[in-house]
Write a protein that holds these residues in place. Structure first.
Motif, PDB file in Angstrom:
ATOM      1  N   VAL A  41       0.937  -1.255   0.034  1.00  0.00           N
ATOM      2  CA  VAL A  41      -0.169  -0.007   0.023  1.00  0.00           C
ATOM      3  C   VAL A  41       1.119   1.301   0.152  1.00  0.00           C
ATOM      4  CG1 VAL A  41      -2.060  -0.935   0.870  1.00  0.00           C
ATOM      5  CG2 VAL A  41      -0.288  -0.188   2.544  1.00  0.00           C
ATOM      6  N   PHE A  42       0.422   2.405  -0.873  1.00  0.00           N
ATOM      7  CA  PHE A  42       1.191   3.583  -0.731  1.00  0.00           C
ATOM      8  C   PHE A  42       0.316   4.687  -0.434  1.00  0.00           C
ATOM      9  CE2 PHE A  42       3.019   0.726  -3.678  1.00  0.00           C
ATOM     10  CZ  PHE A  42       4.321   0.590  -3.371  1.00  0.00           C
ATOM     11  N   GLY A  43       0.730   5.787   0.025  1.00  0.00           N
ATOM     12  CA  GLY A  43       0.104   7.093   0.148  1.00  0.00           C
ATOM     13  C   GLY A  43       1.130   8.238  -0.189  1.00  0.00           C
ATOM     14  N   LEU A  44       0.745   8.826  -1.523  1.00  0.00           N
ATOM     15  CA  LEU A  44       1.730   9.855  -2.149  1.00  0.00           C
ATOM     16  C   LEU A  44       1.186  11.105  -2.058  1.00  0.00           C
ATOM     17  CD1 LEU A  44       2.400   7.613  -5.012  1.00  0.00           C
ATOM     18  CD2 LEU A  44       3.795   7.798  -3.151  1.00  0.00           C
ATOM     19  N   ARG A  61      -3.846   8.901   2.918  1.00  0.00           N
ATOM     20  CA  ARG A  61      -3.751   8.111   1.924  1.00  0.00           C
ATOM     21  C   ARG A  61      -3.298   6.763   1.882  1.00  0.00           C
ATOM     22  NH1 ARG A  61      -2.148  13.054  -2.543  1.00  0.00           N
ATOM     23  NH2 ARG A  61      -4.087  14.353  -2.096  1.00  0.00           N
ATOM     24  N   LEU A  62      -2.531   6.499   2.668  1.00  0.00           N
ATOM     25  CA  LEU A  62      -2.091   5.142   2.895  1.00  0.00           C
ATOM     26  C   LEU A  62      -3.129   4.344   3.506  1.00  0.00           C
ATOM     27  CD1 LEU A  62       0.712   3.007   3.043  1.00  0.00           C
ATOM     28  CD2 LEU A  62       0.841   4.056   5.440  1.00  0.00           C
ATOM     29  N   LYS A  63      -3.794   4.925   4.525  1.00  0.00           N
ATOM     30  CA  LYS A  63      -4.826   4.264   5.197  1.00  0.00           C
ATOM     31  C   LYS A  63      -6.106   4.134   4.281  1.00  0.00           C
ATOM     32  CE  LYS A  63      -4.169   6.463   9.653  1.00  0.00           C
ATOM     33  NZ  LYS A  63      -4.620   7.279  10.764  1.00  0.00           N
ATOM     34  N   GLU A  64      -6.291   4.976   3.345  1.00  0.00           N
ATOM     35  CA  GLU A  64      -7.632   5.036   2.476  1.00  0.00           C
ATOM     36  C   GLU A  64      -7.126   3.843   1.489  1.00  0.00           C
ATOM     37  OE1 GLU A  64      -7.893   8.646   0.485  1.00  0.00           O
ATOM     38  OE2 GLU A  64      -8.403   9.770   2.414  1.00  0.00           O
ATOM     39  N   ASN A  65      -5.900   3.640   0.941  1.00  0.00           N
ATOM     40  CA  ASN A  65      -5.661   2.617   0.042  1.00  0.00           C
ATOM     41  C   ASN A  65      -5.657   1.403   0.739  1.00  0.00           C
ATOM     42  OD1 ASN A  65      -2.265   1.734  -1.588  1.00  0.00           O
ATOM     43  ND2 ASN A  65      -4.356   1.410  -2.187  1.00  0.00           N
ATOM     44  N   ALA A  66      -5.213   1.157   2.111  1.00  0.00           N
ATOM     45  CA  ALA A  66      -5.266  -0.180   2.792  1.00  0.00           C
ATOM     46  C   ALA A  66      -6.718  -0.430   3.212  1.00  0.00           C
ATOM     47  CB  ALA A  66      -4.481  -0.208   4.206  1.00  0.00           C
ATOM     48  N   LYS A  67      -7.490   0.621   3.466  1.00  0.00           N
ATOM     49  CA  LYS A  67      -8.964   0.236   3.637  1.00  0.00           C
ATOM     50  C   LYS A  67      -9.578  -0.059   2.413  1.00  0.00           C
ATOM     51  CE  LYS A  67     -13.181   2.697   5.232  1.00  0.00           C
ATOM     52  NZ  LYS A  67     -13.807   4.125   5.278  1.00  0.00           N
ATOM     53  N   ASN A  68      -9.523   0.439   1.081  1.00  0.00           N
ATOM     54  CA  ASN A  68      -9.987  -0.108   0.063  1.00  0.00           C
ATOM     55  C   ASN A  68      -9.619  -1.433  -0.267  1.00  0.00           C
ATOM     56  OD1 ASN A  68     -11.269   2.387  -0.395  1.00  0.00           O
ATOM     57  ND2 ASN A  68      -9.727   3.446  -1.596  1.00  0.00           N
ATOM     58  N   MET A  69      -8.727  -1.895   0.154  1.00  0.00           N
ATOM     59  CA  MET A  69      -8.179  -3.262   0.030  1.00  0.00           C
ATOM     60  C   MET A  69      -8.548  -4.300   0.822  1.00  0.00           C
ATOM     61  SD  MET A  69      -4.147  -2.491  -0.968  1.00  0.00           S
ATOM     62  CE  MET A  69      -3.684  -4.446  -1.510  1.00  0.00           C
ATOM     63  N   GLY A  70      -9.526  -3.522   1.991  1.00  0.00           N
ATOM     64  CA  GLY A  70     -10.040  -4.733   3.077  1.00  0.00           C
ATOM     65  C   GLY A  70      -9.177  -4.912   4.112  1.00  0.00           C
ATOM     66  N   MET A  83       5.231  -2.842   8.750  1.00  0.00           N
ATOM     67  CA  MET A  83       6.416  -2.241   8.095  1.00  0.00           C
ATOM     68  C   MET A  83       6.265  -0.889   7.441  1.00  0.00           C
ATOM     69  SD  MET A  83       8.627  -4.475   8.920  1.00  0.00           S
ATOM     70  CE  MET A  83       9.870  -4.286   7.603  1.00  0.00           C
ATOM     71  N   MET A  84       5.586   0.124   8.009  1.00  0.00           N
ATOM     72  CA  MET A  84       5.334   1.457   7.403  1.00  0.00           C
ATOM     73  C   MET A  84       6.565   2.271   7.318  1.00  0.00           C
ATOM     74  SD  MET A  84       4.544   4.853   7.438  1.00  0.00           S
ATOM     75  CE  MET A  84       4.426   5.362   9.150  1.00  0.00           C
ATOM     76  N   ARG A  85       6.964   2.957   6.336  1.00  0.00           N
ATOM     77  CA  ARG A  85       8.163   3.682   6.222  1.00  0.00           C
ATOM     78  C   ARG A  85       7.622   4.856   5.247  1.00  0.00           C
ATOM     79  NH1 ARG A  85       9.672   0.259   9.235  1.00  0.00           N
ATOM     80  NH2 ARG A  85      11.357  -1.167   9.098  1.00  0.00           N
ATOM     81  N   VAL A 115       6.490  13.196  -0.885  1.00  0.00           N
ATOM     82  CA  VAL A 115       6.571  12.171   0.395  1.00  0.00           C
ATOM     83  C   VAL A 115       5.575  11.108   0.034  1.00  0.00           C
ATOM     84  CG1 VAL A 115       6.114  11.924   2.892  1.00  0.00           C
ATOM     85  CG2 VAL A 115       6.646  14.085   2.021  1.00  0.00           C
ATOM     86  N   ALA A 116       6.443   9.831   0.141  1.00  0.00           N
ATOM     87  CA  ALA A 116       5.626   8.577   0.100  1.00  0.00           C
ATOM     88  C   ALA A 116       5.552   7.743   1.344  1.00  0.00           C
ATOM     89  CB  ALA A 116       6.226   7.597  -1.187  1.00  0.00           C
TER      90      ALA A 116
END
Length: 108
Positions: free
Chosen positions: A20-23, A63-72, A78-80, A93-94
């Motif tokens: 998952v990514f948030g950019l 955006r990272l959280k939204e991406n993960a939520k959309n994937m269930g 291991m967030m970086r 920023v990513a």
């Protein structure tokens, strides 16, 4: 949404869903850039850029959280962060990690 920089979540079993990514890419306005340029001459913290970094990190996490939520996903392990400059006044920023789904191992 639980986010951790560690590989394991104590007491939890989970399966990996995927990356998952948030950019985000942000810049400050011209007036703040001029102020930052003047501060560069005398030295010290450039608060406008520090604020821009903080805003960028928060938006990337959202955006990272939204991406993960959309994937269930239930959590991210291991967030970086990764960041870099684009030109002289933009910051990219990513936030990235691994989305996981908790497995319930309790007996029926």
């Amino acid at each position: 949404m639980l986010i951790t920089t560690t590989e394991n979540i104590p007491g939890k079993n989970y399966e990996i869903i995927g990356e998952v990514f948030g950019l985000t890419t942000n810049s400050k306005n011209v007036v703040r850039n001029i102020g930052a340029g003047l501060k560069n001459i005398v030295g010290g913290e450039i608060k406008a850029y520090t604020e821009m970094q903080e805003e960028s990190r928060e938006l990337a996490i959202q955006r990272l959280k939204e991406n993960a939520k959309n994937m269930g996903a239930d959590a991210i392990v291991m967030m970086r962060f990764d960041s870099g400059s684009i030109g002289t006044d933009m910051q990219s920023v990513a936030a990235y990690g691994t989305a996981v789904k908790f497995i319930n191992n309790s007996p029926l």
